[in-house]
Design a protein around this motif. Sequence first.
Motif, PDB file in Angstrom:
ATOM      1  N   ILE A 102      -9.750  -3.119  18.331  1.00  0.00           N
ATOM      2  CA  ILE A 102      -8.710  -2.102  18.345  1.00  0.00           C
ATOM      3  C   ILE A 102      -8.787  -1.411  16.986  1.00  0.00           C
ATOM      4  O   ILE A 102      -8.629  -2.059  15.950  1.00  0.00           O
ATOM      5  N   ILE A 103      -9.077  -0.123  16.976  1.00  0.00           N
ATOM      6  CA  ILE A 103      -9.216   0.640  15.742  1.00  0.00           C
ATOM      7  C   ILE A 103      -7.888   1.330  15.448  1.00  0.00           C
ATOM      8  O   ILE A 103      -7.382   2.088  16.262  1.00  0.00           O
ATOM      9  N   THR A 104      -7.331   1.065  14.267  1.00  0.00           N
ATOM     10  CA  THR A 104      -6.040   1.631  13.867  1.00  0.00           C
ATOM     11  C   THR A 104      -6.261   2.675  12.780  1.00  0.00           C
ATOM     12  O   THR A 104      -6.959   2.416  11.805  1.00  0.00           O
ATOM     13  N   THR A 105      -5.654   3.837  12.944  1.00  0.00           N
ATOM     14  CA  THR A 105      -5.726   4.908  11.951  1.00  0.00           C
ATOM     15  C   THR A 105      -4.302   5.298  11.577  1.00  0.00           C
ATOM     16  O   THR A 105      -3.479   5.560  12.453  1.00  0.00           O
ATOM     17  N   TYR A 106      -4.022   5.330  10.276  1.00  0.00           N
ATOM     18  CA  TYR A 106      -2.687   5.666   9.780  1.00  0.00           C
ATOM     19  C   TYR A 106      -2.623   7.138   9.368  1.00  0.00           C
ATOM     20  O   TYR A 106      -3.594   7.694   8.868  1.00  0.00           O
ATOM     21  N   SER A 107      -1.444   7.738   9.547  1.00  0.00           N
ATOM     22  CA  SER A 107      -1.221   9.118   9.118  1.00  0.00           C
ATOM     23  C   SER A 107      -1.252   9.186   7.593  1.00  0.00           C
ATOM     24  O   SER A 107      -1.043   8.175   6.912  1.00  0.00           O
ATOM     25  N   PRO A 108      -1.482  10.368   7.029  1.00  0.00           N
ATOM     26  CA  PRO A 108      -1.438  10.497   5.567  1.00  0.00           C
ATOM     27  C   PRO A 108      -0.093  10.054   4.969  1.00  0.00           C
ATOM     28  O   PRO A 108      -0.055   9.467   3.887  1.00  0.00           O
ATOM     29  N   ALA A 109       1.013  10.325   5.677  1.00  0.00           N
ATOM     30  CA  ALA A 109       2.336   9.921   5.179  1.00  0.00           C
ATOM     31  C   ALA A 109       2.446   8.405   5.070  1.00  0.00           C
ATOM     32  O   ALA A 109       3.033   7.878   4.119  1.00  0.00           O
ATOM     33  N   VAL A 110       1.865   7.692   6.031  1.00  0.00           N
ATOM     34  CA  VAL A 110       1.902   6.226   5.998  1.00  0.00           C
ATOM     35  C   VAL A 110       0.992   5.716   4.898  1.00  0.00           C
ATOM     36  O   VAL A 110       1.372   4.828   4.117  1.00  0.00           O
ATOM     37  N   LYS A 111      -0.221   6.253   4.788  1.00  0.00           N
ATOM     38  CA  LYS A 111      -1.167   5.818   3.751  1.00  0.00           C
ATOM     39  C   LYS A 111      -0.552   5.966   2.363  1.00  0.00           C
ATOM     40  O   LYS A 111      -0.774   5.138   1.485  1.00  0.00           O
ATOM     41  N   LYS A 112       0.218   7.034   2.181  1.00  0.00           N
ATOM     42  CA  LYS A 112       0.855   7.312   0.889  1.00  0.00           C
ATOM     43  C   LYS A 112       1.876   6.225   0.509  1.00  0.00           C
ATOM     44  O   LYS A 112       2.131   5.987  -0.664  1.00  0.00           O
ATOM     45  N   LEU A 113       2.441   5.546   1.509  1.00  0.00           N
ATOM     46  CA  LEU A 113       3.448   4.501   1.250  1.00  0.00           C
ATOM     47  C   LEU A 113       2.835   3.187   0.769  1.00  0.00           C
ATOM     48  O   LEU A 113       3.539   2.349   0.207  1.00  0.00           O
ATOM     49  N   ASN A 114       1.535   2.991   0.988  1.00  0.00           N
ATOM     50  CA  ASN A 114       0.907   1.724   0.639  1.00  0.00           C
ATOM     51  C   ASN A 114       1.088   1.394  -0.847  1.00  0.00           C
ATOM     52  O   ASN A 114       0.741   2.185  -1.705  1.00  0.00           O
ATOM     53  N   GLY A 115       1.665   0.236  -1.104  1.00  0.00           N
ATOM     54  CA  GLY A 115       1.893  -0.223  -2.471  1.00  0.00           C
ATOM     55  C   GLY A 115       3.169   0.304  -3.101  1.00  0.00           C
ATOM     56  O   GLY A 115       3.493  -0.049  -4.235  1.00  0.00           O
ATOM     57  N   SER A 116       3.909   1.138  -2.392  1.00  0.00           N
ATOM     58  CA  SER A 116       5.128   1.747  -2.930  1.00  0.00           C
ATOM     59  C   SER A 116       6.338   0.836  -2.745  1.00  0.00           C
ATOM     60  O   SER A 116       6.405   0.043  -1.808  1.00  0.00           O
ATOM     61  N   LEU A 117       7.299   1.011  -3.636  1.00  0.00           N
ATOM     62  CA  LEU A 117       8.594   0.358  -3.504  1.00  0.00           C
ATOM     63  C   LEU A 117       9.426   1.233  -2.567  1.00  0.00           C
ATOM     64  O   LEU A 117       9.680   2.396  -2.875  1.00  0.00           O
ATOM     65  N   VAL A 118       9.794   0.687  -1.403  1.00  0.00           N
ATOM     66  CA  VAL A 118      10.492   1.476  -0.395  1.00  0.00           C
ATOM     67  C   VAL A 118      11.687   0.702   0.154  1.00  0.00           C
ATOM     68  O   VAL A 118      11.795  -0.510  -0.029  1.00  0.00           O
ATOM     69  N   LYS A 119      12.545   1.438   0.847  1.00  0.00           N
ATOM     70  CA  LYS A 119      13.650   0.845   1.601  1.00  0.00           C
ATOM     71  C   LYS A 119      13.362   1.059   3.082  1.00  0.00           C
ATOM     72  O   LYS A 119      12.924   2.142   3.484  1.00  0.00           O
ATOM     73  N   VAL A 120      13.618   0.021   3.866  1.00  0.00           N
ATOM     74  CA  VAL A 120      13.468   0.100   5.314  1.00  0.00           C
ATOM     75  C   VAL A 120      14.710  -0.526   5.932  1.00  0.00           C
ATOM     76  O   VAL A 120      15.164  -1.581   5.478  1.00  0.00           O
ATOM     77  N   GLU A 121      15.258   0.123   6.962  1.00  0.00           N
ATOM     78  CA  GLU A 121      16.420  -0.403   7.660  1.00  0.00           C
ATOM     79  C   GLU A 121      15.990  -0.881   9.041  1.00  0.00           C
ATOM     80  O   GLU A 121      15.213  -0.226   9.721  1.00  0.00           O
ATOM     81  N   GLY A 122      16.504  -2.040   9.431  1.00  0.00           N
ATOM     82  CA  GLY A 122      16.178  -2.557  10.749  1.00  0.00           C
ATOM     83  C   GLY A 122      16.946  -3.832  11.038  1.00  0.00           C
ATOM     84  O   GLY A 122      17.909  -4.173  10.346  1.00  0.00           O
ATOM     85  N   TYR A 123      16.483  -4.518  12.063  1.00  0.00           N
ATOM     86  CA  TYR A 123      17.145  -5.728  12.540  1.00  0.00           C
ATOM     87  C   TYR A 123      16.254  -6.944  12.277  1.00  0.00           C
ATOM     88  O   TYR A 123      15.048  -6.900  12.521  1.00  0.00           O
TER      89      TYR A 123
END
Length: 178
Positions: A81-102
């Motif tokens: 299964i070949i996975t390709t990430y969007s540029p916006a997702v690639k840009k998040l790699n290694g970043s300090l981020v907030k994510v909301e979920g369950y």
Amino acid sequence: MKSNRKLSGWVALLSVALAGLAPRVGAQVLSSPMGPGGPVAGQGPGYHSPQSAFPPLVPRPDVVAWSVLSGVSVKFQKPKIITTYSPAVKKLNGSLVKVEGYMTPLEAGTAHRHFLLVSVPPTCPFCVPGGPESMVEVRTLKPVKYTQNAVVLQGRLQVLTDDPQGLYYRMTGARTVK
């Protein structure tokens, strides 16, 4: 090690679901929640039932949206299964981020340092609400008390390539924030 077996179980369940999808789509690229006959399982941020007892997440400007994390296309080329990430997702790699979920615990207990954060509340203990783009493996600094309500976590996001568990995202050093 015990936690990894639990995680492997969840991911194995997801892999079975995706493997069942593969014969129907062949080498087709799946890049949206809609396939030729309607919604495609495992694509998009997950489906929040209008009959859910839990309210849907309200978009916040300070939190990475699940629609951004869904910026993934998948191509089935047996046996891979070949996975390709969007540029916006690639840009998040290694970043300090907030994510909301369950929270989806990987083992029994009232507080957890290792769990899955998912985009919509799980409706049963054996069902994942969406594909791997709708979940983040989380490792926290301190145990987080389990809640059925949405939580916001801040940590370092890793965009995974060829993860043996089949995951797309991992957050490390996470902590709860408002």
